[in-house]
Design an enzyme around this catalytic site. Structure first.
Site, PDB file in Angstrom:
ATOM      1  N   GLU A 224       0.871  -1.177   0.000  1.00  0.00           N
ATOM      2  CA  GLU A 224       0.000   0.000   0.000  1.00  0.00           C
ATOM      3  C   GLU A 224       0.906   1.225   0.000  1.00  0.00           C
ATOM      4  O   GLU A 224       1.497   1.565   1.025  1.00  0.00           O
ATOM      5  CB  GLU A 224      -0.926  -0.017   1.219  1.00  0.00           C
ATOM      6  N   CYS A 258      -1.323   9.486   2.027  1.00  0.00           N
ATOM      7  CA  CYS A 258      -0.855   8.935   0.747  1.00  0.00           C
ATOM      8  C   CYS A 258      -1.878   9.106  -0.363  1.00  0.00           C
ATOM      9  O   CYS A 258      -1.520   9.077  -1.544  1.00  0.00           O
ATOM     10  CB  CYS A 258      -0.521   7.456   0.912  1.00  0.00           C
TER      11      CYS A 258
END
Length: 543
Positions: A224, A258
């Site tokens: 991820e 992110c």
């Protein structure tokens, strides 16, 4: 004012790591984690231990990242609690064997099914920006799937890491679930071990190290990561809504997200309007200034602060709002920068901070082209405009996920699968996807002995026999298309749809006729089955 005492952070000795991994692997092979009741009890105990340590977790988030109570609860603690409850409500249903679809008639009697098996021993490496959610979230999925787990929180949030270790040790079976602390040496020691899956959240640079280590033992992994996520704003967008929603996405956790947009591409005719709305929204969100707001986080450490500052120093753009920095307090004000060069440092690098570059473009086609050039597979894409325009953005770009007329809303739904694509990550989790992420879908058949005569065609000798012909009758599918790639239409279908101009009406008529046919045969004492070629077979049942 009473100060909450937190446990001290201390590195785990790298020499202990092989024994830790050996212990949890031995436990996995003992079948201890397989029963549903064991998994559920572990999750329930974890839930209540998190409740018991809520104040410590909030204090840890504040010390490590300057997070206010709202962010700490909504994006960290309550998020994880909801995740656990969702898992416990659905786990037993997900664990059941599944019947696969579209199995040929000839294979029905083998009882084909898909069994949900745990993968084994899982390594979870957490991230610093959401230290609770991004560490315990994958752990919850791994527990639900029946695995044993070693988790390694980010050393960049030592207070959160220490509290999580205490929670794990109080709540979970120590032979199944262990928290390892440390930095690069300890992480390197962990990556030297054999795992059944590695789940990593963090930077692409570190992900390459993880992937290389995993490749040595063919270990599967989920990564991820992040990316230079574009937001595209057209002339038809609501500038006030676009400004507020994108500012929310870029000031949450001081932009250390992110999935937040890295830059905004806006039609040049409305660029000035968007910038003014961003200025207005900053004043509305932080009326006394972001530095004086309890709701605005701080940068995680001085290294990250200096990296963001360097990006701002290197830009050729013009600061139109914000720009204040305080290294001692790790504070960077929400900063809007107007840029004109698609190769500007603020576009080609991921800021992971509260920098908001705005670049005017000539049209939507140019915006899509720049977005794809800067990062072909970002973690998120954010399109603002009419449905026709936003559909064009979705069709013209690739990304792990996307939010239309909002900033990363898709990433805030805890039961919606979340993950990257290409160099923004691989694999997905959250909700049922968390269970699936750590589960092996094991295909199983059981062949009854009475079928031996029917299966004789598969045994040699084949030469001089009609076994292949028999086999093809049972298993070979017939194409429903011609050599030009056109789909064949049966005479019955053509007659039923003739003059109606609607295939759906014809399909309904076919369904009615087939249903009547099946019902009639059943009433006459027969069974109606369909073979692998879609042909209807009538088997007479003798009473």
């Amino acid at each position: 004012m009473t100060t909450i005492k937190l446990p001290e952070f201390s590195n785990t000795s790298a020499d202990r790591i092989p024994d830790i991994v050996s212990r949890v692997r031995k436990t996995f092979h003992s079948q201890k984690t397989r029963p549903a009741e064991f998994r559920l009890k572990q999750l329930r105990k974890l839930y209540w231990t998190i409740v018991d340590h809520e104040k410590e977790l909030m204090e840890a988030c504040q010390r490590d990242l300057g997070k206010g109570f709202f962010e700490a609860l909504a994006t960290e603690i309550n998020w994880v609690q909801n995740d656990i409850i969702f898992m416990t409500k659905n786990l037993e249903k997900w664990m059941k064997d599944e019947k696969p679809a579209d199995i040929p008639l000839s294979n029905w009697f083998m009882s084909p099914r898909i069994r949900k098996d745990p993968l084994g021993v899982i390594l979870v490496i957490g991230a610093f920006n959401f230290p609770i959610q991004l560490t315990l979230g994958p752990v919850i999925g791994a527990i639900s799937a029946g695995n044993t787990v070693v988790l390694k929180p980010s050393e960049n949030c030592p207070n959160c890491a220490a509290v999580m270790q205490r929670i794990v040790e109080e709540a979970l079976d120590p032979d199944c679930f262990v928290c390892v602390q440390g930095g690069i040496p300890e992480t390197s020691a962990l990556l030297e071990q054999k795992w059944d899956k590695i789940f990593f959240t963090g930077s692409a640079r570190t992900a390459k190290i993880v992937a290389q280590a995993a490749a040595k033992s063919l270990t599967p992994y989920a990564l991820e990561l992040g990316g230079k996520n574009p937001a595209i704003v057209t002339k038809k967008a609501d500038m006030r809504l676009a400004a507020r929603r994108l500012l929310w996405a870029k000031t949450l956790n001081a932009g250390q997200v992110c999935i937040s947009q890295n830059f905004i591409l806006v039609d040049k005719d409305v660029a000035s309007s968007l910038i003014e709305e961003l200025k207005t929204a900053i004043k509305e969100f932080f009326p006394n200034g972001a530095k004086n707001s309890e709701d605005y986080s701080r940068i995680v450490n001085i290294q990250a602060f200096n990296r963001i500052k360097k990006m701002l120093d290197n830009t050729s753009g013009r600061i139109v709002a914000g720009g204040t920095m305080d290294a001692e307090n790790l504070f960077i004000e929400p900063t809007v920068i107007e840029v004109t060069d698609p190769k500007d440092s603020l576009l080609v690098e991921e800021s992971f901070g509260p920098l908001i570059p705005v670049m005017p473009v000539d049209n939507l086609d140019q915006a899509i082209s720049i977005a794809n050039e800067v990062h072909e597979t970002p973690l998120g894409v954010y399109a603002f405009g009419s449905k026709e325009e936003t559909d064009k953005v979705l069709a013209g770009t690739r990304s792990g996920g996307a939010s239309v007329n909002d900033g990363f809303f898709h990433g805030t739904i805890p039961t919606l699968a979340f993950g990257g694509v290409g160099d923004s990550g691989t694999g997905a989790y959250r909700g049922k996807a968390s269970f699936d992420c750590f589960t092996h879908q094991r295909s199983i058949t059981t062949t009854p002995s009475w079928m031996e005569s029917m299966l004789a065609m598969r045994y040699p000798p084949f030469a001089g026999t009609d076994k292949l012909k028999q086999y093809n009758k049972m298993a070979l599918l017939k194409p429903d298309f011609d050599r030009q790639g056109n789909k064949k239409v049966s005479l019955l279908w053509w007659l039923l749809t003739l003059g109606t101009g609607s295939a759906s009406k014809g399909a309904f008529r076919v369904a009615v006729l087939v249903g009547a046919f099946v019902a009639l045969r059943m009433l006459m004492g027969g069974r109606v089955l369909r073979n692998s070629n879609g042909e209807w077979l009538i088997i007479q049942v003798k009473s």
